[in-house]
Design a protein around this motif. Structure first.
Motif, PDB file in Angstrom:
ATOM      1  N   UNK A  13      12.100  13.066  -3.751  1.00 16.40           N
ATOM      2  CA  UNK A  13      11.457  11.815  -3.386  1.00 16.40           C
ATOM      3  C   UNK A  13       9.968  12.025  -3.186  1.00 16.40           C
ATOM      4  N   UNK A  14       9.231  10.929  -3.317  1.00 14.32           N
ATOM      5  CA  UNK A  14       7.780  10.976  -3.148  1.00 14.32           C
ATOM      6  C   UNK A  14       7.324   9.664  -2.504  1.00 14.32           C
ATOM      7  N   UNK A  15       6.449   9.790  -1.512  1.00 14.14           N
ATOM      8  CA  UNK A  15       5.883   8.599  -0.914  1.00 14.14           C
ATOM      9  C   UNK A  15       4.362   8.708  -1.026  1.00 14.14           C
ATOM     10  N   UNK A  60       0.820  -1.219   0.000  1.00 15.00           N
ATOM     11  CA  UNK A  60       0.000   0.000   0.000  1.00 15.00           C
ATOM     12  C   UNK A  60       0.851   1.265   0.000  1.00 15.00           C
ATOM     13  N   UNK A  61       2.153   1.108  -0.246  1.00 13.35           N
ATOM     14  CA  UNK A  61       3.090   2.224  -0.274  1.00 13.35           C
ATOM     15  C   UNK A  61       3.814   2.222  -1.608  1.00 13.35           C
ATOM     16  N   UNK A  62       3.907   3.373  -2.243  1.00 11.78           N
ATOM     17  CA  UNK A  62       4.746   3.526  -3.424  1.00 11.78           C
ATOM     18  C   UNK A  62       5.753   4.626  -3.113  1.00 11.78           C
ATOM     19  N   UNK A  63       7.022   4.281  -3.170  1.00 14.94           N
ATOM     20  CA  UNK A  63       8.115   5.218  -2.923  1.00 14.94           C
ATOM     21  C   UNK A  63       8.857   5.403  -4.235  1.00 14.94           C
ATOM     22  N   UNK A  64       9.094   6.650  -4.590  1.00 12.26           N
ATOM     23  CA  UNK A  64       9.823   6.911  -5.829  1.00 12.26           C
ATOM     24  C   UNK A  64      10.816   8.049  -5.630  1.00 12.26           C
ATOM     25  N   UNK A  65      11.837   8.033  -6.468  1.00 15.11           N
ATOM     26  CA  UNK A  65      12.841   9.089  -6.480  1.00 15.11           C
ATOM     27  C   UNK A  65      12.970   9.636  -7.885  1.00 15.11           C
ATOM     28  N   UNK A  66      13.276  10.929  -7.962  1.00 17.26           N
ATOM     29  CA  UNK A  66      13.584  11.584  -9.232  1.00 17.26           C
ATOM     30  C   UNK A  66      15.098  11.770  -9.284  1.00 17.26           C
ATOM     31  N   UNK A  67      15.687  11.410 -10.401  1.00 17.15           N
ATOM     32  CA  UNK A  67      17.134  11.465 -10.582  1.00 17.15           C
ATOM     33  C   UNK A  67      17.489  12.462 -11.682  1.00 17.15           C
TER      34      UNK A  67
END
Length: 71
Positions: A66-68, A51-58
């Motif tokens: 980052x985004x959660x 139920x969690x999506x964690x992403x990073x922008x590079x």
């Protein structure tokens, strides 16, 4: 710039917390918004990783943001 979804696990959550804290300090946020990494780890444990999506922008191979998302 590229974005990548990453596992919501220890090192990634620590990096997210570092970015989050830096952003809150830069924005002059009140102390109550300075959340420790344990807060984010607890969210993952309570909701479950599915139920969690964690992403990073590079940018040029370096993490810039980052985004959660909780869903």
């Amino acid at each position: 710039m590229t974005c990548k979804v990453v596992p919501a696990t220890g090192d990634n959550l620590s990096l997210f917390a570092k970015i989050y804290t830096s952003t809150m300090l830069r924005a002059g946020a009140a102390q109550r918004w300075l959340l420790p990494v344990d807060h984010f780890i607890s969210i993952v444990q309570q909701l479950g990783a599915e139920r969690i999506t964690l992403s990073f922008a590079y940018l040029d191979g370096e993490v810039e943001a980052g985004n959660i998302m909780m869903h």
